[in-house]
Scaffold this motif. Structure first.
Motif, PDB file in Angstrom:
ATOM      1  N   GLN A  10      63.741  40.016 -31.491  1.00 11.67           N
ATOM      2  CA  GLN A  10      64.372  39.258 -32.559  1.00 11.67           C
ATOM      3  C   GLN A  10      65.524  40.029 -33.188  1.00 11.67           C
ATOM      4  N   VAL A  11      66.440  39.250 -33.742  1.00 10.41           N
ATOM      5  CA  VAL A  11      67.535  39.819 -34.528  1.00 10.41           C
ATOM      6  C   VAL A  11      67.262  39.532 -35.994  1.00 10.41           C
ATOM      7  N   TYR A  12      67.459  40.551 -36.806  1.00 14.01           N
ATOM      8  CA  TYR A  12      67.294  40.436 -38.253  1.00 14.01           C
ATOM      9  C   TYR A  12      68.649  40.651 -38.931  1.00 14.01           C
ATOM     10  N   ILE A  13      68.769  40.117 -40.141  1.00 13.92           N
ATOM     11  CA  ILE A  13      69.942  40.362 -40.975  1.00 13.92           C
ATOM     12  C   ILE A  13      69.484  41.071 -42.240  1.00 13.92           C
ATOM     13  N   ARG A  14      70.051  42.245 -42.512  1.00 16.62           N
ATOM     14  CA  ARG A  14      69.749  42.957 -43.753  1.00 16.62           C
ATOM     15  C   ARG A  14      70.816  42.617 -44.786  1.00 16.62           C
ATOM     16  N   LEU A  15      70.373  42.152 -45.952  1.00 14.24           N
ATOM     17  CA  LEU A  15      71.262  41.747 -47.037  1.00 14.24           C
ATOM     18  C   LEU A  15      70.926  42.515 -48.305  1.00 14.24           C
TER      19      LEU A  15
END
Length: 274
Positions: free
Chosen positions: A231-236
């Motif tokens: 999976q790809v995650y987005i850190r915000l």
């Protein structure tokens, strides 16, 4: 073989409350509508669209010399496309219209009795904006952040889609393509976009900066992509807090990347372009 879920569709879901006006059909659009009979004849036009659920209403104003004609729009929407009727209140004449959102621009055509009579590419008129856009800044440093990133994902990825069938037998049809840049430092960039739309005896081409507003929002939120398993995650950075949001699964092989949105399950195929 490697799996991934990512994609611009997923980014729209992630950025949610941070989106600014400019991602949908709704709003005020200005530009010129060109006659299908005489491509040299372009009339200044303003289209106002209001979207509620799958319904659309609004107006289109066309300037002819010192005269301005206004038509009332009623129709339905399907994602980033819309169609319906354009009624001239003065005598009740009913035209047809179709619209498609591409690269932040509105491809718009008006037809009568199954024949396109005017079409053009309009740009969003955002009240209170002027001058050059300030470059987006990120709250996360570009230095190494210790996050794992699959090197197979780094680079430029392009996806395209076709649409067609409309107010003429030949159809109001076209194609769009957008490019997503996955940078080695975890940032995401807009690789630009292009599109083509055609009605009866008239066609419109456009190219531009793609989803500039969305990527500006992501940069402002300090967005960084990283991978964990398949999976790809987005850190915000949200309200000074770090949030890691699962975005999508992915599959990469032979310069192709299949993206599956975790929320909708929609699959999008990308091709590597560098």
């Amino acid at each position: 073989m490697k799996y991934i879920f990512f994609g611009i569709i997923a980014l729209f879901a992630i950025i949610g409350p941070y989106q600014v006006i400019g991602q949908g059909l709704g709003g005020t659009w200005t530009g010129s509508l060109v006659s299908a009979d005489n491509s040299a004849t372009a009339l200044g036009s303003t289209v106002f669209l209001r979207v509620s659920g799958g319904k659309l209403s609004g107006t289109v104003r066309v300037q002819t010399g010192n005269k301005q004609d206004e038509y009332t729009l009623q129709g339905t929407t399907n994602g980033q496309q819309a169609q319906g009727t354009a009624t001239y209140p003065a005598d009740g004449t009913m035209f047809q219209f179709e619209a498609a959102l591409q690269s932040g621009r509105l491809l718009f055509t008006i037809g009568l009795n199954g024949t396109s009579i005017r079409s053009g590419t309009l740009t969003r008129d955002v009240a209170g904006t002027s001058g050059a856009r300030k470059p987006a800044t990120s709250s996360i440093s570009s230095k190494p952040d210790g996050l794992n990133r699959d090197p197979a994902l780094v680079g430029a990825w392009r996806t395209s889609s076709n649409y067609g069938g409309g107010i003429t037998d030949g159809g109001f049809y076209g194609s769009t393509s957008t490019t997503l840049l996955l940078n080695a430092d975890g940032t995401l960039s807009d690789g630009g976009s292009s599109g083509y739309a055609s009605g009866s005896d008239v066609s419109v081409e456009s190219s531009g900066g793609g989803n500039a507003n969305l990527f500006a929002q992501l940069a402002a939120a300090g967005a960084r992509w990283f991978t964990k398993g398949n999976q790809v995650y987005i850190r915000l950075q949200v309200n000074n807090q770090t949030q890691d949001v699962p975005a999508s699964k992915y599959y990469v092989e032979n310069g192709k990347m299949l993206i599956t949105d975790l929320k909708s399950g929609k699959k999008t195929l990308y091709y590597k372009v560098n």
